[in-house]
Design a protein around this motif. Structure first.
Motif, mmCIF file in Angstrom:
data_model
loop_
_atom_site.group_PDB
_atom_site.id
_atom_site.type_symbol
_atom_site.label_atom_id
_atom_site.label_comp_id
_atom_site.label_asym_id
_atom_site.label_seq_id
_atom_site.Cartn_x
_atom_site.Cartn_y
_atom_site.Cartn_z
ATOM 1 N N ALA A 61 10.059 13.521 -8.818
ATOM 2 C CA ALA A 61 10.746 12.330 -9.063
ATOM 3 C C ALA A 61 11.807 12.233 -10.090
ATOM 4 O O ALA A 61 12.701 11.477 -9.749
ATOM 5 N N ALA A 62 11.724 13.163 -11.180
ATOM 6 C CA ALA A 62 12.879 13.031 -11.897
ATOM 7 C C ALA A 62 14.230 13.404 -11.297
ATOM 8 O O ALA A 62 15.186 12.826 -11.591
ATOM 9 N N GLY A 63 14.015 14.413 -10.366
ATOM 10 C CA GLY A 63 15.261 14.582 -9.600
ATOM 11 C C GLY A 63 15.939 13.867 -8.667
ATOM 12 O O GLY A 63 16.963 13.428 -8.377
ATOM 13 N N ALA A 64 14.758 13.038 -7.936
ATOM 14 C CA ALA A 64 15.347 12.083 -7.020
ATOM 15 C C ALA A 64 15.183 10.716 -6.959
ATOM 16 O O ALA A 64 15.725 9.874 -6.033
ATOM 17 N N ALA A 65 14.634 10.221 -8.081
ATOM 18 C CA ALA A 65 14.635 8.806 -8.460
ATOM 19 C C ALA A 65 15.817 8.077 -8.220
ATOM 20 O O ALA A 65 15.934 7.231 -7.869
ATOM 21 N N GLY A 66 16.860 8.721 -8.981
ATOM 22 C CA GLY A 66 18.143 7.863 -8.927
ATOM 23 C C GLY A 66 18.692 7.874 -7.601
ATOM 24 O O GLY A 66 19.093 6.454 -7.213
ATOM 25 N N PRO A 67 19.120 8.809 -6.636
ATOM 26 C CA PRO A 67 19.246 8.586 -5.432
ATOM 27 C C PRO A 67 18.518 7.664 -4.521
ATOM 28 O O PRO A 67 19.140 6.828 -3.686
ATOM 29 N N VAL A 68 17.312 7.757 -4.784
ATOM 30 C CA VAL A 68 15.993 6.870 -4.039
ATOM 31 C C VAL A 68 16.461 5.257 -4.384
ATOM 32 O O VAL A 68 16.599 4.525 -3.416
ATOM 33 N N LEU A 69 16.782 4.956 -5.564
ATOM 34 C CA LEU A 69 16.896 3.746 -5.987
ATOM 35 C C LEU A 69 18.163 3.133 -5.271
ATOM 36 O O LEU A 69 18.387 2.184 -4.992
ATOM 37 N N GLY A 70 19.151 4.098 -5.527
ATOM 38 C CA GLY A 70 20.370 3.686 -4.794
ATOM 39 C C GLY A 70 20.220 3.455 -3.134
ATOM 40 O O GLY A 70 21.004 2.497 -2.815
ATOM 41 N N ALA A 71 19.255 4.148 -2.523
ATOM 42 C CA ALA A 71 19.309 3.913 -1.181
ATOM 43 C C ALA A 71 18.564 2.600 -0.786
ATOM 44 O O ALA A 71 18.952 1.720 -0.122
ATOM 45 N N VAL A 72 17.559 2.259 -1.820
ATOM 46 C CA VAL A 72 16.638 1.069 -1.618
ATOM 47 C C VAL A 72 17.520 -0.166 -2.100
ATOM 48 O O VAL A 72 17.349 -1.218 -1.337
#
Length: 283
Positions: A224-235
């Motif tokens: 989650a630490a690595g992927a949270a930023g890009p996932v928030l961007g997509a959302v």
């Protein structure tokens, strides 16, 4: 006594949330990254939606980052309480955005502040559950800011999107020839100059996840630490569908693809890092 002890982190979370929200909007406007008062006619409508989603992005990043800075070393209850405090602080960006925005975007950017803060609360909830997620989100935000400021100064034009930076002035499309001409969303034009920052983002996700897992041994939190930023961007683009058109449509597609790639790569890097984890025998 407990209330007095917890008041400090909550006030700090609200203050940092306000500072991050205001500072990001103000610096972006001063650096020419945001142009909220621009005339979006005569072809400039292609970046009108970009302005709106970018405002939402700054607010979305302010909340979890502030919650992490204020509560990372606190107990879970204090960390959870820091999230709404940070969200309340980030709302301070609303009057500044309203003051800077021209007639074309003022109403939309006001809504964008609110939606960005709500998305930030979701990110903040992840930070409250696992503070290492806040470190990853902050690292992603810093990467985008460094890329935005450096490329805006060195490459003209550079377009900054929510979750991505595109040095459009670099001539990177020519080697691809007509291979990208049939891609949807005009990606044949945009993708080559979007790839450099996108690739660096993937590398960052792997590094953050791997290092976090090696230090903590927690695979899920490290992923989650690595992927949270890009996932928030997509959302974020899904929350503002009316703004996903022209150039923002291309950015939305690339950010979504980026998030989809970050998840398995971050998970793989976290798995490797976890294998290298050595528990502290004195802990």
């Amino acid at each position: 006594m407990n209330v007095a002890r917890n008041a400090g982190p909550l006030v700090l979370a609200a203050a940092v949330g306000a500072l991050l929200g205001l500072a990001q909007v103000a610096v972006a406007e001063a650096a020419g990254i945001l142009t909220l008062d621009a005339d979006f006619g005569a072809g400039n409508d292609r970046v009108q939606g970009v302005q709106v989603t970018l405002v939402a992005w700054y607010c979305a990043m302010a909340v979890p980052t502030a919650a992490w800075l204020a509560g990372a070393r606190r107990d879970r209850g204090t960390r959870a309480a820091a999230v709404p405090a940070a969200a309340a602080g980030a709302l301070a960006a609303h009057p500044l955005v309203a003051r800077l925005g021209g007639e074309a975007v003022r109403a939309d950017t006001g809504t964008a502040v609110l939606l960005g803060v709500l998305l930030g609360v979701a990110g903040g909830a992840a930070v409250a559950a696992a503070p290492v997620v806040g470190r990853g989100i902050a690292a992603y935000a810093v990467l985008l800011w460094v890329a935005a400021l450096v490329l805006t100064a060195l490459v003209s034009p550079t377009v900054v999107y929510a979750g991505l930076v595109q040095p459009l002035g670099l001539d990177l499309a020519r080697p691809w020839g007509s291979a990208l001409s049939n891609l949807p969303y005009n990606l044949g034009y945009h993708l080559p100059t979007m790839l450099p920052v996108a690739v660096v983002t993937l590398v960052l996700a792997c590094v953050v996840s791997g290092v976090t897992a090696r230090r903590t041994g927690a695979w899920a939190a490290a992923t989650a630490a690595g992927a949270a930023g890009p996932v928030l961007g997509a959302v974020l683009y899904r929350l503002l569908p009316d703004q996903v058109y022209l150039w923002n449509e291309s950015a939305s597609a690339v950010v979504l693809l980026l998030a989809g790639c970050c998840l398995p790569l971050a998970a793989g890097a976290a798995a490797v890092g976890r294998r290298l984890h050595r528990p502290d025998p004195d802990a």
